[in-house]
Design a protein around this motif. Structure first.
Motif, PDB file in Angstrom:
ATOM      1  N   SER A  72     -11.783  -4.063 -10.932  1.00 50.14           N
ATOM      2  CA  SER A  72     -10.640  -3.311 -10.414  1.00 50.14           C
ATOM      3  C   SER A  72      -9.638  -4.271  -9.802  1.00 50.14           C
ATOM      4  CB  SER A  72     -11.101  -2.286  -9.364  1.00 50.14           C
ATOM      5  OG  SER A  72     -11.765  -2.923  -8.280  1.00 50.14           O
ATOM      6  N   GLN A  73      -8.380  -3.885  -9.871  1.00 49.02           N
ATOM      7  CA  GLN A  73      -7.305  -4.740  -9.349  1.00 49.02           C
ATOM      8  C   GLN A  73      -6.241  -3.859  -8.712  1.00 49.02           C
ATOM      9  OE1 GLN A  73      -6.613  -8.253  -9.172  1.00 49.02           O
ATOM     10  NE2 GLN A  73      -5.055  -7.327  -7.850  1.00 49.02           N
ATOM     11  N   LEU A  74      -5.925  -4.194  -7.446  1.00 45.74           N
ATOM     12  CA  LEU A  74      -4.844  -3.499  -6.762  1.00 45.74           C
ATOM     13  C   LEU A  74      -3.520  -4.064  -7.248  1.00 45.74           C
ATOM     14  CD1 LEU A  74      -4.124  -1.456  -4.470  1.00 45.74           C
ATOM     15  CD2 LEU A  74      -4.094  -3.411  -2.912  1.00 45.74           C
ATOM     16  N   LEU A  75      -2.663  -3.187  -7.784  1.00 53.89           N
ATOM     17  CA  LEU A  75      -1.376  -3.631  -8.310  1.00 53.89           C
ATOM     18  C   LEU A  75      -0.269  -3.540  -7.272  1.00 53.89           C
ATOM     19  CD1 LEU A  75      -1.556  -1.995 -11.859  1.00 53.89           C
ATOM     20  CD2 LEU A  75      -2.192  -4.329 -11.168  1.00 53.89           C
ATOM     21  N   PHE A  76      -0.264  -2.464  -6.512  1.00 53.20           N
ATOM     22  CA  PHE A  76       0.735  -2.330  -5.454  1.00 53.20           C
ATOM     23  C   PHE A  76       0.194  -1.419  -4.360  1.00 53.20           C
ATOM     24  CE2 PHE A  76       4.159  -0.050  -3.326  1.00 53.20           C
ATOM     25  CZ  PHE A  76       4.912  -1.113  -2.837  1.00 53.20           C
ATOM     26  N   ASN A  77       0.351  -1.906  -3.135  1.00 47.88           N
ATOM     27  CA  ASN A  77      -0.007  -1.099  -1.962  1.00 47.88           C
ATOM     28  C   ASN A  77       0.768  -1.649  -0.763  1.00 47.88           C
ATOM     29  OD1 ASN A  77      -1.719  -0.587   0.624  1.00 47.88           O
ATOM     30  ND2 ASN A  77      -2.488   0.895  -0.862  1.00 47.88           N
ATOM     31  N   GLY A  78       1.623  -0.816  -0.175  1.00 52.23           N
ATOM     32  CA  GLY A  78       2.437  -1.266   0.947  1.00 52.23           C
ATOM     33  C   GLY A  78       1.618  -1.696   2.142  1.00 52.23           C
ATOM     34  N   SER A  79       0.521  -0.986   2.394  1.00 52.22           N
ATOM     35  CA  SER A  79      -0.331  -1.323   3.535  1.00 52.22           C
ATOM     36  C   SER A  79      -0.975  -2.691   3.368  1.00 52.22           C
ATOM     37  CB  SER A  79      -1.414  -0.254   3.712  1.00 52.22           C
ATOM     38  OG  SER A  79      -0.837   1.011   3.962  1.00 52.22           O
ATOM     39  N   TYR A  80      -1.292  -3.049   2.117  1.00 56.30           N
ATOM     40  CA  TYR A  80      -1.899  -4.364   1.862  1.00 56.30           C
ATOM     41  C   TYR A  80      -0.936  -5.488   2.200  1.00 56.30           C
ATOM     42  CZ  TYR A  80      -3.586  -8.380  -0.776  1.00 56.30           C
ATOM     43  OH  TYR A  80      -3.981  -9.638  -1.149  1.00 56.30           O
ATOM     44  N   LEU A  81       0.331  -5.320   1.826  1.00 51.84           N
ATOM     45  CA  LEU A  81       1.331  -6.349   2.114  1.00 51.84           C
ATOM     46  C   LEU A  81       1.522  -6.523   3.620  1.00 51.84           C
ATOM     47  CD1 LEU A  81       3.976  -5.451  -0.624  1.00 51.84           C
ATOM     48  CD2 LEU A  81       2.212  -7.215  -0.699  1.00 51.84           C
ATOM     49  N   VAL A  82       1.527  -5.405   4.338  1.00 50.12           N
ATOM     50  CA  VAL A  82       1.642  -5.481   5.793  1.00 50.12           C
ATOM     51  C   VAL A  82       0.396  -6.122   6.389  1.00 50.12           C
ATOM     52  CG1 VAL A  82       1.918  -4.147   7.921  1.00 50.12           C
ATOM     53  CG2 VAL A  82       3.158  -3.476   5.858  1.00 50.12           C
ATOM     54  N   GLY A  83      -0.758  -5.817   5.803  1.00 48.67           N
ATOM     55  CA  GLY A  83      -2.013  -6.393   6.289  1.00 48.67           C
ATOM     56  C   GLY A  83      -2.039  -7.902   6.170  1.00 48.67           C
ATOM     57  N   LEU A  84      -1.483  -8.428   5.063  1.00 46.23           N
ATOM     58  CA  LEU A  84      -1.406  -9.882   4.911  1.00 46.23           C
ATOM     59  C   LEU A  84      -0.543 -10.510   5.998  1.00 46.23           C
ATOM     60  CD1 LEU A  84      -0.965 -10.327   1.038  1.00 46.23           C
ATOM     61  CD2 LEU A  84      -3.021 -10.722   2.410  1.00 46.23           C
ATOM     62  N   GLU A  85       0.575  -9.856   6.273  1.00 45.50           N
ATOM     63  CA  GLU A  85       1.461 -10.358   7.324  1.00 45.50           C
ATOM     64  C   GLU A  85       0.790 -10.294   8.691  1.00 45.50           C
ATOM     65  OE1 GLU A  85       6.125  -9.719   8.755  1.00 45.50           O
ATOM     66  OE2 GLU A  85       5.232  -8.436   7.207  1.00 45.50           O
ATOM     67  N   ALA A  86       0.051  -9.211   8.931  1.00 43.12           N
ATOM     68  CA  ALA A  86      -0.649  -9.046  10.214  1.00 43.12           C
ATOM     69  C   ALA A  86      -1.767 -10.070  10.374  1.00 43.12           C
ATOM     70  CB  ALA A  86      -1.210  -7.628  10.324  1.00 43.12           C
ATOM     71  N   ALA A  87      -2.456 -10.377   9.277  1.00 49.32           N
ATOM     72  CA  ALA A  87      -3.539 -11.369   9.345  1.00 49.32           C
ATOM     73  C   ALA A  87      -2.996 -12.742   9.714  1.00 49.32           C
ATOM     74  CB  ALA A  87      -4.266 -11.434   8.008  1.00 49.32           C
TER      75      ALA A  87
END
Length: 452
Positions: free
Chosen positions: A119-134
């Motif tokens: 499985s591969q996540l193609l787009f998720n807004g929460s994931y992008l924010v999570g990377l920034e938060a990390a």
């Protein structure tokens, strides 16, 4: 020959036993102040755990990153139907009478299947924010470690100075006690010869007893101060640590007022950076709530194989296996949440505004801490200069009273008052020296001198 052999064995046994009973030599350390700070930054308990927090933050950052990378899951499923389900079919299907039913069992008794899914996540807004938060969280832990190192440095300086002051206090009290004991013995002999009053002896005895008590307490405090210093360093508290710097040179080194004249850059202050990162955390929380209104797109590909049998023949080379594979895309679109998402977004916005207000307050507090630290440091220097002048005066007063007392022009009570005044000023000057060292360390912590 046998007697010689037994004698040799006995000698070896005694030698081994004596070595076994010897106590291992404990480690001994010797530090200048700078060496102690460096040692504590690597070996203190707080420093070790602070580094572990940074290591955990690195792993947490990778954890957040990994959720958006390819994921592979495998499943193996074995089924043994101990009692297979029975289905009824119309009798006419098998040539029976109309209206009758024939029991029949479908499928095999045992099944074994294995599947693997990519499985591969193609787009998720929460994931992008999570990377920034990390990334922000990692920076926060790095700053926490820096703050910990600054606090360790300040603690080492304070503890180092406390040990030196305790040792100087013991030396002064030993000297004073020795002097008073000598005076007491001399006055006692004079009294026994009828040339002095008993009150003179008693006044000296009172002073001697008080000094002896203070000396005993100072010796205990010296041991405790050294144990506290060892604890901050991260070594065994009972280690006989040697301090190579002396109190006078350390005080002179810290009487550097140039730090007061340097401009204060608040951005170098660790508390400022931590406050900013807290506002960033609230901003990212607001961004996260907003991102939950965006669609989520993911894809997967599945491959599996399955075998069926009435007995366990899955390990046989003759067993037939049937493959299957699926490719799919999943799109999830948030449509309506009865204003639930909107309420969470508004809460996050309020929290962000509160964080900004708290950050402004924190900046004002840091500025006030800086000005207070400068004032305290200047006062410490002025107090030491005053204490030095008072010490010279107290020594002259005590010396004059000693002469007057020996000539019968001053009472024992007046001599005692002069002595107590001298002893008090001696302790004041030691505390003034320690205050300069600690206040300088506090000021350096605020301006972050070690890392500028």
């Amino acid at each position: 020959m046998k007697k010689k052999l037994w004698s040799l064995c006995f000698f070896c046994f005694i030698n081994i036993a004596s070595h076994a009973q010897e106590k291992p030599v404990s480690s001994q350390y010797s530090f200048s102040l700078d060496e102690a700070i460096q040692f504590a930054s690597e070996n203190s308990y707080q420093s070790i755990n602070a580094k572990r927090d940074v290591a955990k933050a690195l792993q947490r950052k990778w954890e957040a990153t990994a959720t958006g990378l390819p994921q592979i899951n495998a499943n193996v499923n074995y089924q043994n139907q101990l009692k297979q389900p029975v289905s009824l079919i119309p009798g006419e299907f098998t040539g029976g009478d109309p209206g009758s039913f024939v029991p029949i069992v479908f499928g095999t008794k045992e099944q074994l299947s294995a599947t693997a899914t990519l499985s591969q996540l193609l787009f998720n807004g929460s994931y992008l924010v999570g990377l920034e938060a990390a990334k922000s969280f990692l920076q926060y832990n790095n700053d926490i470690e820096e703050k910990t190192q600054l606090e360790i440095r300040k603690s080492v300086i304070s503890a180092y100075g406390s040990v030196l002051v305790a040792r100087e206090s013991v030396k002064i009290l030993e000297k004073n006690t020795e002097t008073i004991a000598k005076n007491f013995e001399e006055r006692k002999k004079i009294f026994e010869n009828g040339l002095a009053e008993e009150e003179d002896v008693e006044q000296l005895q009172i002073t001697l007893l008080q000094l002896t008590n203070q000396l005993n307490n100072a010796q205990r405090l010296e041991k405790i101060a050294l144990q506290m210093f060892n604890l901050i360093l991260g070594v065994d508290v009972d280690t006989d640590t040697i301090l190579s710097d002396d109190l006078d040179s350390l005080t002179i080194k810290n009487m550097d007022s140039s730090i007061i004249n340097k401009p204060f850059t608040i951005e170098n202050n660790v508390d400022y950076r931590l406050g900013y990162l807290l506002t960033e955390q609230r901003r990212l929380e607001l961004k996260l709530e907003r991102s939950k209104a965006l669609p989520t797109l993911s894809a997967f590909i599945n491959y599996g194989t399955q075998a069926n049998s009435n007995t366990f023949t899955f390990l046989s080379s003759d067993q037939r296996w049937f493959q299957s594979s699926i490719l799919g895309v999943h799109l999830q679109i948030p449509v309506f949440s009865s204003l639930g998402r909107s309420a969470k977004t508004k809460q996050a916005r309020i929290a962000f505004e509160q964080a900004n207000t708290s950050f402004i307050e924190a900046q004002q507090q840091i500025q006030l801490q800086y000005k207070t630290a400068i004032s305290d440091y200047q006062l410490a220097i002025e107090t030491l200069e005053t204490a030095k002048q008072n010490l010279a005066l107290a020594e002259r007063i005590e010396n004059k009273n000693q002469i007057k007392y020996s000539e019968g022009l001053a009472s024992s009570f007046e001599l005692r008052q002069a002595q107590l005044q001298l002893y008090s000023v001696q302790q004041e000057i030691l505390q003034a020296m320690l205050t300069i060292i600690t206040k300088k360390a506090t000021l350096e912590t605020i301006v972050n001198v070690p890392n500028k």
